[in-house]
Write an enzyme that holds these catalytic residues in place. Structure first.
Site, mmCIF file in Angstrom:
data_model
loop_
_atom_site.group_PDB
_atom_site.id
_atom_site.type_symbol
_atom_site.label_atom_id
_atom_site.label_comp_id
_atom_site.label_asym_id
_atom_site.label_seq_id
_atom_site.Cartn_x
_atom_site.Cartn_y
_atom_site.Cartn_z
ATOM 1 N N LYS A 84 -1.044 -24.466 -11.272
ATOM 2 C CA LYS A 84 -1.849 -25.683 -11.166
ATOM 3 C C LYS A 84 -3.144 -25.377 -10.444
ATOM 4 C CE LYS A 84 -2.049 -30.411 -10.387
ATOM 5 N NZ LYS A 84 -3.251 -30.316 -11.222
ATOM 6 N N THR A 137 -8.704 -34.974 -1.121
ATOM 7 C CA THR A 137 -9.064 -33.756 -0.373
ATOM 8 C C THR A 137 -9.627 -34.168 0.983
ATOM 9 O OG1 THR A 137 -9.495 -32.593 -2.414
ATOM 10 C CG2 THR A 137 -10.460 -31.654 -0.430
ATOM 11 N N LYS A 158 -1.963 -22.653 -1.262
ATOM 12 C CA LYS A 158 -1.960 -24.086 -0.908
ATOM 13 C C LYS A 158 -0.628 -24.730 -1.308
ATOM 14 C CE LYS A 158 -6.885 -24.867 -1.472
ATOM 15 N NZ LYS A 158 -7.967 -25.707 -1.970
ATOM 16 N N ASN A 185 -17.967 -34.525 -3.560
ATOM 17 C CA ASN A 185 -16.691 -35.246 -3.506
ATOM 18 C C ASN A 185 -16.025 -35.075 -2.144
ATOM 19 O OD1 ASN A 185 -13.600 -35.076 -3.724
ATOM 20 N ND2 ASN A 185 -14.161 -36.311 -5.484
ATOM 21 N N SER A 201 -2.674 -34.496 -6.474
ATOM 22 C CA SER A 201 -2.563 -34.111 -7.892
ATOM 23 C C SER A 201 -1.085 -33.992 -8.271
ATOM 24 C CB SER A 201 -3.238 -32.756 -8.129
ATOM 25 O OG SER A 201 -4.570 -32.931 -8.518
ATOM 26 N N LYS A 210 -6.334 -21.480 -11.891
ATOM 27 C CA LYS A 210 -7.725 -21.920 -11.736
ATOM 28 C C LYS A 210 -8.490 -21.623 -13.008
ATOM 29 C CE LYS A 210 -10.283 -23.831 -8.531
ATOM 30 N NZ LYS A 210 -9.801 -24.777 -7.499
#
Ligand code: NAD
Length: 426
Positions: free
Chosen positions: A82, A202, A106, A233, A360, A118
């Protein structure tokens, strides 16, 4: 061979290689500390799969331009991979590889059933029309469709990609598979199965880490002087949340410069005036440079823009007592050592910016269940996950007498290493 990017700039390429090599160095250190043999490092030092695609896009003027894109899948021993898709002129394959490894870390730190992935496309969305961006987004999904999917690899937004781009990608994937697949991608608009709280997740995660770090350092958030580099963001939501917590945001920046006011900036006004690429400083005459911004006298510094901002050149001049990395890779390894030796508490990227992948994951769970949560439920769950993860990393750092970055890598890598071992891969 050096990685290719849109600019052909050797310095950029060298910097990205440095980011990957630094990541590998800390992974090796973490695995050594945990007592894993060398073959575990050999498995985890690179993504297990890396795809390069060429995407033809019909431009508005009738010409066809060929774009290069990448998708890296680091390790799928724990579950599907992911991670976001970045649209940027300086994307390289090396960078995408490093970012996929960070996503694995993470996921390990916040204990999600994922490995890291990614993607990236070499392009400059600031110079592309809405329809050109749609054709590029759909072309990318067609090119990588064989290796992605809700139980294989789940993309998400990253630098210069947003919920509209996620919507096009989800639609394209659903058309290819001939059934609606909201769980293929996260960061979607709410009406297409997006989660409440995803856009600001985030920044919320960073805010929780700042709160926990401030407690450890004995700094009250009320009135704390905060500097945020980057007003996109991550940075803009963070400035707002910290402002709402009672902190004073004395500096913010974008790619074109920085704003500074020791009395505190009017964050609501700046949020109102920023464009969709996180640019706001162009509207002002009295700006300072990003370099000056990082060295401002403040309590908390949050790099929330790009890589390699705190280096051995400026680490001695950082005046903050806490540095929380909202961006991926803003501090080099040498700078990490300098800051730590100076008693500055550094909360590393793989922990601080994990709120995005956590929500997510919540979005994907909601899509799989077809049952949706309120913003309050999302926030409460995120808070619980991040506080636990922060304390897990902090306690590892204290107990094992290692800096917070190495502690975070030790926590992040363990689950992947164990899962790979149980599967009999190593
Ligand atoms: P964004 O594109 O929305 O904003 C980036 C900001 O950085 C903009 O204000 C831009 O002007 C500024 N910037 C760009 N180049 C700069 C430069 N050379 N110097 C100073 N400022 C510059 O991106 P974002 O989503 O806010 O991401 C920022 C960082 O946070 C990235 O490192 C990203 O990987 C990381 N991150 C973001 C998320 C997320 O959910 N958005 C999740 C995890 C990590």
């Amino acid at each position: 061979m050096v990685a290719q990017n849109g600019t052909g700039n050797q310095n950029v390429e060298a910097e990205k290689l440095d980011v990957l090599e630094s990541t590998q160095t800390v992974i090796k250190e973490a695995l050594d500390k945990l007592g894993y043999p060398d073959e575990v490092y050999e498995l985890l030092k690179e993504p297990m799969r890396m795809m390069t695609v060429r995407i033809p896009v019909r431009m508005d003027d009738g010409s066809t331009k060929i774009f290069t894109g990448y998708r890296a899948q680091h390790n799928d021993s724990v579950g599907p991979t992911k991670g976001g898709v970045r649209f940027h002129p300086e994307v390289t394959d090396t960078e995408v590889k490093a970012l996929s490894i960070w996503m694995s870390l993470k996921a390990g730190i916040v204990d999600l059933p994922y490995g890291g992935g990614k993607g990236g496309i070499i392009c400059d969305p600031r110079n592309m029309s809405f329809r050109e961006l749609e054709r590029l987004s759909r072309g990318y999904v067609r090119a990588i469709s064989q290796i992605v999917g809700p139980t294989k690899d789940i993309p998400a937004p990253d630098v210069f990609t947003n919920s509209q781009i996620m919507a096009w990608m989800m639609d394209e994937y659903s058309r290819i598979r001939e059934f609606d697949s909201p769980g293929f991608i996260t960061g979607k608009p709410l009406v297409l199965g997006g989660s409440h709280g995803r856009e600001s997740a985030t920044a919320k995660g960073v805010t929780i880490c700042i709160r926990e770090a401030a407690k450890k350092q004995g700094i009250p958030l009320e009135g704390a002087r905060v500097v945020v580099q980057g007003f996109g963001n991550a940075g803009s939501f963070l400035a707002k949340f910290m402002h709402d917590e009672g902190a004073k945001i004395i500096g913010i920046s974008d790619a074109y410069g920085a704003l500074y006011d020791p009395e505190g900036l009017d964050i609501d006004y700046l949020l109102d005036r920023r464009d969709s690429f996180g640019t706001v400083t162009k509207l002002f005459k009295n700006t300072i440079s990003n370099k000056e911004l990082l060295e401002l006298d403040c309590d908390i510094l949050v790099p929330a823009a790009i890589e390699n901002q705190i280096t051995e050149q400026n680490a001695h001049n950082i005046k903050a007592q806490i540095v929380v990395e909202a961006a991926n890779g803003p501090t080099t390894l040498r700078a990490t050592k300098i800051l730590t030796d100076r008693g500055i508490l550094l909360v590393p990227d793989v922990l601080a910016s994990s709120g995005g992948v956590t929500v997510s994951y919540f979005e994907w769970v909601q899509n799989n269940q077809g049952f949706y949560w309120t913003e309050k439920e999302v926030d409460e769950r995120l808070e619980k996950v991040l506080i636990n993860s922060f304390n897990n990393v902090y306690n590892t750092s204290k107990n094992r007498k290692v800096n917070m970055r190495l502690a975070a890598y030790m926590v992040g890598v363990r689950k992947m290493a164990e899962a790979s071992r149980f599967r009999g891969w190593i």
